[in-house]
Design an enzyme around this catalytic site. Structure first.
Site, mmCIF file in Angstrom:
data_model
loop_
_atom_site.group_PDB
_atom_site.id
_atom_site.type_symbol
_atom_site.label_atom_id
_atom_site.label_comp_id
_atom_site.label_asym_id
_atom_site.label_seq_id
_atom_site.Cartn_x
_atom_site.Cartn_y
_atom_site.Cartn_z
ATOM 1 N N HIS A 1 -8.050 -5.446 -0.470
ATOM 2 C CA HIS A 1 -6.839 -4.684 -0.338
ATOM 3 C C HIS A 1 -5.545 -5.391 0.050
ATOM 4 C CE1 HIS A 1 -3.986 -1.308 -0.247
ATOM 5 N NE2 HIS A 1 -4.215 -1.264 1.095
ATOM 6 N N SER B 1 0.998 -1.327 -0.025
ATOM 7 C CA SER B 1 0.075 -0.142 -0.020
ATOM 8 C C SER B 1 0.890 1.063 0.217
ATOM 9 C CB SER B 1 -1.087 -0.074 1.073
ATOM 10 O OG SER B 1 -2.135 0.833 0.868
ATOM 11 N N ASP C 1 -9.551 -4.554 -5.001
ATOM 12 C CA ASP C 1 -9.407 -3.662 -4.021
ATOM 13 C C ASP C 1 -10.136 -2.211 -4.362
ATOM 14 O OD1 ASP C 1 -8.069 -1.960 -2.365
ATOM 15 O OD2 ASP C 1 -6.055 -2.876 -3.036
#
Length: 275
Positions: free
Chosen positions: A244, A107, A214
């Protein structure tokens, strides 16, 4: 289970806490780079897999995150976070001279890891990016024009199809559950632009993984960044139905197996110690 220990160093904006997992004689170093609002303690199961695979695993809690010092989730310049990450990598390379280094960023950590690779790619044997914030991020685009940051908790169902992941996230006191800080949003915008402008990772072997479902970091937005940074050796895998946090998904074993297979391929083809 691999044993872990913590250590602390003076970061660019205050004390930074780092963690190391080790067991036996490693054949490579794996550096974990966590995402926004979380901390490295959530990656114990990833570290266990990597240690069993032959790694010594390490990484920091970023400034303002987890056990590190600083106002919570406040980042004014991501170059400072990259500098702290470099301190961790340099320490690991000093403790394990000659071992190849693989960096794994998730991320926001994917953005940080990519920037590290652009600046210090010679120290890495490979880069793994999991649902990375690259190219554009709708969260930044929505928040940037606002004067006041909305205090809306994350919908934890977007993290994983495994409801236990969301429950653990909600109950974790080291995770930030409040609103974004406006300086952090500005810094994210600047870092995204900087990484795009810097461009290709060149010959660095890179493995990009993402959940197709996601909605926190949308694959179509990350694609913009992947095309900007892609070098000569890019492998990618998108997982149908996954959300995610692919390392915490219901198919996490498959994802981690793909990661270790990629690392095996890189180490077999071009083992190197970095420069």
């Amino acid at each position: 289970m691999a044993t872990s220990r913590e250590w602390e160093f003076a970061g660019t904006r205050g004390a930074v806490t780092a963690r190391i997992w080790a067991d036996g004689e490693p054949r490579y170093v794996a550096v974990l780079v966590h995402g926004y609002g979380e901390h490295l303690g959530r990656y114990g199961h990833v570290a266990d897999v990597l240690v069993r695979h032959g790694a010594v695993v390490c990484g920091p809690d970023h400034a303002g995150h987890g056990r590190s010092a600083g106002e919570r989730v406040l980042v004014e310049d991501f170059e400072d976070v990259v500098a702290d990450l470099r301190t961790v990598v340099d320490a690991a390379r000093g403790d394990h001279p000659g071992l190849p280094v693989v960096m794994i960023g998730h991320s926001m950590g994917g953005l940080i890891a990519t920037r590290y690779a652009q600046l210090h790619g010679g120290a890495l044997a490979a880069l793994v990016l999991s649902g990375p914030v690259l190219g554009r991020w709708h969260v930044v685009e929505e928040l940037l024009p606002l004067g006041t940051m909305p205090d809306e908790p994350i919908d934890t169902s977007t993290l994983s199809r495994d409801p236990a992941v969301g429950r653990a996230y909600t109950g974790d006191p080291l995770i930030w559950h409040g609103p974004f800080k406006k300086p952090t949003v500005r810094a994210l915008d600047a870092a995204l632009r900087r990484v795009d402008e810097h461009g290709s990772l060149g010959p660095l072997p890179t493995f990009y993984v993402h959940g197709e479902a996601d909605e926190l970091v949308r694959p179509r937005d990350t694609r913009v960044g992947i095309e900007a940074i892609r070098g000569d050796d890019l492998t990618e895998r998108l997982y149908p139905g996954a959300r995610h946090e692919v390392f915490n998904e219901t198919n996490r074993d498959e994802v981690l197996s793909d990661v270790t297979a990629f690392i095996d391929r890189v180490l077999a083809a071009a083992p190197r110690s970095g420069t």
